[in-house]
Design a protein around this motif. Structure first.
Motif, PDB file in Angstrom:
ATOM      1  N   VAL A   1       7.616  10.546 -11.831  1.00 49.17           N
ATOM      2  CA  VAL A   1       6.808  11.302 -10.866  1.00 49.17           C
ATOM      3  C   VAL A   1       5.326  11.075 -11.179  1.00 49.17           C
ATOM      4  CG1 VAL A   1       6.227  13.573  -9.950  1.00 49.17           C
ATOM      5  CG2 VAL A   1       8.602  13.051 -10.560  1.00 49.17           C
ATOM      6  N   PHE A   2       4.565  10.676 -10.155  1.00 46.30           N
ATOM      7  CA  PHE A   2       3.122  10.442 -10.301  1.00 46.30           C
ATOM      8  C   PHE A   2       2.383  11.398  -9.380  1.00 46.30           C
ATOM      9  CE2 PHE A   2       5.485   6.534 -10.893  1.00 46.30           C
ATOM     10  CZ  PHE A   2       5.030   6.077 -12.126  1.00 46.30           C
ATOM     11  N   GLU A   3       1.310  11.974  -9.891  1.00 42.87           N
ATOM     12  CA  GLU A   3       0.505  12.894  -9.094  1.00 42.87           C
ATOM     13  C   GLU A   3      -0.981  12.585  -9.260  1.00 42.87           C
ATOM     14  OE1 GLU A   3       3.243  16.953  -8.941  1.00 42.87           O
ATOM     15  OE2 GLU A   3       1.548  16.864 -10.329  1.00 42.87           O
ATOM     16  N   TYR A   4      -1.732  12.722  -8.177  1.00 46.69           N
ATOM     17  CA  TYR A   4      -3.190  12.649  -8.251  1.00 46.69           C
ATOM     18  C   TYR A   4      -3.776  13.419  -7.065  1.00 46.69           C
ATOM     19  CZ  TYR A   4      -3.020   8.894  -4.710  1.00 46.69           C
ATOM     20  OH  TYR A   4      -2.800   8.158  -3.563  1.00 46.69           O
ATOM     21  N   ASP A   5      -5.044  13.796  -7.180  1.00 50.32           N
ATOM     22  CA  ASP A   5      -5.667  14.677  -6.183  1.00 50.32           C
ATOM     23  C   ASP A   5      -6.620  13.923  -5.269  1.00 50.32           C
ATOM     24  OD1 ASP A   5      -4.287  16.768  -7.266  1.00 50.32           O
ATOM     25  OD2 ASP A   5      -5.971  17.542  -8.450  1.00 50.32           O
ATOM     26  N   LEU A   6      -6.697  14.416  -4.004  1.00 53.16           N
ATOM     27  CA  LEU A   6      -7.619  13.882  -2.996  1.00 53.16           C
ATOM     28  C   LEU A   6      -8.453  15.035  -2.435  1.00 53.16           C
ATOM     29  CD1 LEU A   6      -5.065  11.702  -0.965  1.00 53.16           C
ATOM     30  CD2 LEU A   6      -6.669  10.865  -2.691  1.00 53.16           C
TER      31      LEU A   6
ATOM     32  N   VAL B   1      -1.213  14.507  -4.141  1.00 55.78           N
ATOM     33  CA  VAL B   1      -0.215  13.502  -3.756  1.00 55.78           C
ATOM     34  C   VAL B   1       0.846  13.442  -4.850  1.00 55.78           C
ATOM     35  CG1 VAL B   1       0.195  11.080  -3.186  1.00 55.78           C
ATOM     36  CG2 VAL B   1      -1.979  12.151  -2.572  1.00 55.78           C
ATOM     37  N   ARG B   2       2.096  13.533  -4.454  1.00 59.58           N
ATOM     38  CA  ARG B   2       3.197  13.419  -5.414  1.00 59.58           C
ATOM     39  C   ARG B   2       4.114  12.272  -4.979  1.00 59.58           C
ATOM     40  NH1 ARG B   2       6.524  18.694  -6.585  1.00 59.58           N
ATOM     41  NH2 ARG B   2       4.624  19.147  -7.793  1.00 59.58           N
TER      42      ARG B   2
ATOM     43  N   LEU C   1       2.852  15.352   0.271  1.00 61.52           N
ATOM     44  CA  LEU C   1       1.491  15.858   0.132  1.00 61.52           C
ATOM     45  C   LEU C   1       1.545  17.379   0.010  1.00 61.52           C
ATOM     46  CD1 LEU C   1      -0.405  13.790   2.872  1.00 61.52           C
ATOM     47  CD2 LEU C   1      -0.142  13.251   0.448  1.00 61.52           C
ATOM     48  N   PHE C   2       0.683  17.931  -0.865  1.00 65.51           N
ATOM     49  CA  PHE C   2       0.637  19.379  -1.071  1.00 65.51           C
ATOM     50  C   PHE C   2      -0.809  19.864  -0.952  1.00 65.51           C
ATOM     51  CE2 PHE C   2       4.358  17.860  -3.315  1.00 65.51           C
ATOM     52  CZ  PHE C   2       5.324  18.818  -3.028  1.00 65.51           C
TER      53      PHE C   2
END
Length: 464
Positions: free
Chosen positions: A424-429, A362-363, A333-334
């Motif tokens: 690599v998958f990324e999405y935002d929360l 989220v990565r 998490l970033f």
């Protein structure tokens, strides 16, 4: 079985054209490749000594080979159709001609004309000149053609090259990195592996090599479907060729769990599947003891065996450590912030304090050591997070297609095909509630072979 066999022969006989050819579909025009494929199938049955050579099939094969001989001659003549000075020493080895030579090699008893013999000799010299630059499938064809046309040195040279470019592992057997899918009939991994098994079994007959080649074929089936009848029949043919006779092994695998030997015949409501020896059993909560984590497996007979052991228990999500399997997951998490120089992300640790309204990225890093089909990846999230993207949709990323579905407590990814590699998958929360909470784990599992599963380590987050 005999009725089905006779029905298939009758159907072939009814669809064969007067000139000996078959079309792709009834009523269509003659198709050379389809005709060669059908006669190659008869050749495979002959090789396995399972063909019932009756007058009808013999006549069908003879008529088809007459047609194919004529097509073979015509393609050779067409080399100089538009240029009578065309240099015959150049590479004129088409896949159709190679396929014909392979098909024809199953039937040396059917007499060849002098012209056919001369053209076959010409193509043999072409093989000796240009084999090195050809594909895996072509090399398999050329090695078998050379072997059956009394050119053993050439056949051995091709196999030596194939061995040098192969990869062998205890888990996946013997395979080739270059054996991948593409558009043409000669660019199919299952058919290529099956052909190479035939080449190695007939020319070298090295049991260890053949068994390793078969392991890759079976391992592929474990996590993938064989998409066509052609690939399935070729694979079955290859598995029935030389090497260890895995089908006749009757000794069951011996399993000792926590010092106690598992005997399926004494287990209640457990049946051993005929032919495969497969069985399944389970223990309830009161029967499970710590020493059952000590398992030993021994196999008496030849060949290979597969099995899985699942130990299910409850654990706090943030205390789970990642699993090392053919599928590997890493989740981080970033904290995402916007600065004068652009977007900035900082990894979230146990000491990071988040605030309501913050953006979190989220990565997920996914690594697969083999191609798999029908995979489900589920990424859980903390109760204090809400996804920025709430619309489920099919997406493409770096050549990988997948369906992303957002649910109340997780984001789900569905892959109908997952090639070998790292993704690599990324999405935002968005942070929308305060508290000290677990962010859960990411899990992944093959829907086709459930024993292929993995999960990431758990993460805990603190939101002020």
């Amino acid at each position: 079985m005999n009725n089905e066999l006779q029905s298939a022969v009758n159907k072939l006989d009814a669809n064969q054209m007067p000139n000996g050819a078959w079309s792709w579909f009834k009523g269509g025009r003659e198709n050379r490749y389809i005709t060669q494929h059908i006669i190659t199938g008869f050749g495979h049955l002959k090789q396995l000594s399972v063909a019932d050579a009756n007058e009808k099939t013999a006549e069908m094969v003879s008529k088809a080979i007459q047609f194919l001989d004529a097509e073979f001659i015509q393609e050779y003549k067409d080399i100089r159709k538009y240029d009578k000075n065309m240099d015959l020493d150049l590479d004129h080895l088409s896949y159709t001609q190679l396929h014909y030579l392979y098909m024809r090699s199953f039937f040396p008893n059917i007499k060849k004309s002098k012209e056919v013999e001369e053209i076959i000799s010409y193509y043999q010299t072409q093989i000796e000149k240009y084999w090195l630059s050809r594909s895996l499938y072509a090399k398999g064809l050329m090695s078998l053609i050379s072997h059956r046309n009394d050119a053993p040195i050439m056949a051995t040279k091709i196999l030596k090259s194939l061995k040098e470019t192969s990869i062998t592992s205890e888990e996946l057997g013997m395979y080739w990195k270059a054996n991948t899918n593409s558009w043409f009939w000669y660019q199919a991994p299952i058919e290529t592996q099956a052909l190479l098994i035939e080449a190695f079994s007939e020319i070298e007959n090295d049991t260890e090599t053949i068994d390793n080649l078969k392991i890759w074929l079976l391992k592929n089936k474990q996590t993938n479907r064989w998409k066509t009848t052609k690939s399935t029949t070729d694979a079955v043919y290859a598995l029935l060729l030389q090497g260890s006779d895995w089908l006749s092994v009757t000794d069951a695998v011996e399993i000792v769990l926590g010092g106690q030997k598992i005997e399926p015949s004494k287990l209640e409501n457990v049946k051993v599947e005929a032919g495969t020896g497969y069985y399944k059993t389970s223990w309830n909560t009161t029967e499970i003891k710590p020493e059952m984590g000590d398992v030993s497996i021994s196999k008496k007979g030849a060949g290979i065996a597969w099995g899985s052991l699942y130990w299910q228990y409850f654990e706090d999500l943030d205390k789970i450590t990642s699993a090392e399997t053919p599928l590997q997951l890493k989740k981080k998490l970033f904290l995402k912030t916007n600065t004068d120089t652009g977007e900035k992300i900082t990894e979230i640790t146990k000491q990071t304090a988040l605030n309501v309204g913050d953006l979190v990225r989220v990565r997920i890093e996914l690594k697969s050591d083999r191609a798999m089909e029908f995979i489900h990846m589920k990424d859980m999230r903390a109760a204090g997070f809400e996804p920025v993207n709430v619309i489920s949709a099919y997406k493409w990323q770096d050549g990988l297609g997948y369906y992303e579905s957002t649910k109340d407590a997780s984001t789900n990814f569905f892959f109908d095909y997952l090639p070998k590699g790292v993704y690599v998958f990324e999405y935002d929360l968005r942070v929308n509630n305060s508290g000290n909470m677990s962010n859960g784990i990411t899990t992944i599992q093959s829907m086709y072979a459930p024993e292929f599963s993995s999960y990431s380590e758990g993460v805990r987050v603190l939101i002020d």
